[in-house]
Design an enzyme around this catalytic site. Sequence first.
Site, mmCIF file in Angstrom:
data_model
loop_
_atom_site.group_PDB
_atom_site.id
_atom_site.type_symbol
_atom_site.label_atom_id
_atom_site.label_comp_id
_atom_site.label_asym_id
_atom_site.label_seq_id
_atom_site.Cartn_x
_atom_site.Cartn_y
_atom_site.Cartn_z
ATOM 1 N N TYR A 144 -1.916 -3.263 -10.956
ATOM 2 C CA TYR A 144 -1.474 -1.920 -10.588
ATOM 3 C C TYR A 144 -0.923 -1.925 -9.173
ATOM 4 C CZ TYR A 144 -1.642 3.111 -9.651
ATOM 5 O OH TYR A 144 -1.319 4.405 -9.324
ATOM 6 N N ASP A 245 0.364 -6.966 -2.008
ATOM 7 C CA ASP A 245 -0.073 -5.575 -2.095
ATOM 8 C C ASP A 245 -1.530 -5.562 -1.671
ATOM 9 O OD1 ASP A 245 -1.065 -3.109 -2.735
ATOM 10 O OD2 ASP A 245 -0.116 -2.996 -4.698
ATOM 11 N N LYS A 272 -4.384 3.559 1.977
ATOM 12 C CA LYS A 272 -5.798 3.940 1.817
ATOM 13 C C LYS A 272 -6.595 3.924 3.123
ATOM 14 C CE LYS A 272 -5.950 2.844 -3.092
ATOM 15 N NZ LYS A 272 -6.221 3.936 -3.987
HETATM 16 C C1 PLP Z 1 -3.220 -2.127 -5.422
HETATM 17 C C2 PLP Z 1 -2.617 -0.768 -5.303
HETATM 18 N N1 PLP Z 1 -1.336 -0.639 -4.948
HETATM 19 C C3 PLP Z 1 -0.754 0.568 -4.796
HETATM 20 C C4 PLP Z 1 -1.451 1.723 -5.030
HETATM 21 C C5 PLP Z 1 -0.782 3.063 -4.870
HETATM 22 O O1 PLP Z 1 -1.293 3.700 -3.746
HETATM 23 P P1 PLP Z 1 -1.221 5.310 -3.632
HETATM 24 O O2 PLP Z 1 -2.182 5.859 -4.632
HETATM 25 O O3 PLP Z 1 -1.598 5.594 -2.211
HETATM 26 O O4 PLP Z 1 0.190 5.680 -3.940
HETATM 27 C C6 PLP Z 1 -2.797 1.642 -5.399
HETATM 28 C C7 PLP Z 1 -3.581 2.876 -5.657
HETATM 29 O O5 PLP Z 1 -4.694 2.855 -6.113
HETATM 30 C C8 PLP Z 1 -3.390 0.364 -5.557
HETATM 31 O O6 PLP Z 1 -4.662 0.255 -5.946
#
Ligand code: PLP
Length: 442
Positions: A144, A245, A272
Amino acid sequence: MSSSSTTQSQTLFNRALDVMPGGNTRTTVWHAPHPVYAVSGAGCRITDADGNVYLDFLNNYTSMIHGHANPVVAKAVRQQLELGTCFAMPTESEIVLAELLCSRVPGFERIRFTNSGSEAVMMALKAARAHTGRPKVAKCEGAYHGSYDFAEVSLDSGPESWGNADPNSVAYTAGTPKSVLDDVIVIPFNRTEEAERILRAHADELACVLIDPMPNRAGLIPATTEYLEMLRRVTSETGMLLVFDEVISFRLDYSGAQGALGVTPDLTSIAKIIGGGFPIGAVAGSADVMAVFDPRQGKPLAPHGGTFNANPISMVAGTAAMELLTPEEFERLNALGARARAGVAQAFANAGIDGQVTGDGSLLRIHMTSVPLIDYRSARATEAQATALSRVIDYMYANGILMAETGMCALSTAMGESEIDEFVEIFASALASSGQPRHAAE
Ligand SMILES: Cc1ncc(COP(=O)(O)O)c(C=O)c1O
């Protein structure tokens, strides 16, 4: 919780149904038959609309690393509120947070702020395309990365669609254009040889490989050193960029997962925890690659606006939160994580029920299987495992523990050993009442 205790939440949900599709504005907080509405949080506890209190092992999907209403963060935000919340001008607050983050992570020579992790991933992919002039991106099956079309591909593919050992590019959102699928090459997580072969076959067209070093949705299994080293080597040899990421994994260590792993990507997306509980994201990396955003010579290769980018509230909250995260605090928090994982593993062993726990640092994920988990396909729960996990999580919820429906938990610095032990004790009772078969005594 008694059924009468859901009355206020039920009432709120009925109102929400009249104005939001399914009463919902964030898919990940949906909970059948209706979500429980929060009213307040303090430290590691949340109080819902009916006065029930939960021990928060979800922490807004890992973002609230200090729990709720941390006084240091709250003070910084209150001071900034008096000064104004956003301007069509930069403020010093963005420089302060940028300096803090760049000083902690060797690969962060330049950084740029966004409003979410999704945007941070999107801007990293756009930067990679702009820098290399290549159209395609590679990502791991089941990982994700937020809601950018290209980052969503093959997020939840199943046996009916995922293809043979070389994963298919499978749409996540209905209506995703075929052109998006054509421009995303999906590689198997932690399968070094297969992934290298696929990447080399598409090397000329690939701008980057996007990888979460411990992808939650793909099982919260750490990437192996062999796999990451292969990605670093192949991307360097073929002129692709390596994009990490670290939206979640940045909470693993003082310098993020990359610091602990000793692998330096070209670009990193974070979010986050760096916002101290306010909307945020950032893309960081080498000065050379990040130059695609530099506006000094006219239109940049990768233009990037955003009304609330680097808004001072997120900046001061993020700075306050990150300053509290000293190396010693990471050590304490990660030791609590180790205690929680050991407690869960012991509870499975004591109960004689098939299961295991994955994760690292202050993160863990519970799986109702003893089969070795190495990648998305092995970690994807069968229907029976998913049902068993739901039963356990429902029990936890009913006994005041908040965690993700996937079995993922994220700790906060507001916790101590007693909260971890409380969690493990309730988990042990959840197993005991789960109705899962016990395996034969050894
Ligand atoms: C690994 C990862 N990348 C990207 C995102 C997207 O972040 P946001 O919810 O701040 O858009 C998340 C969200 O949980 C995530 O877990």
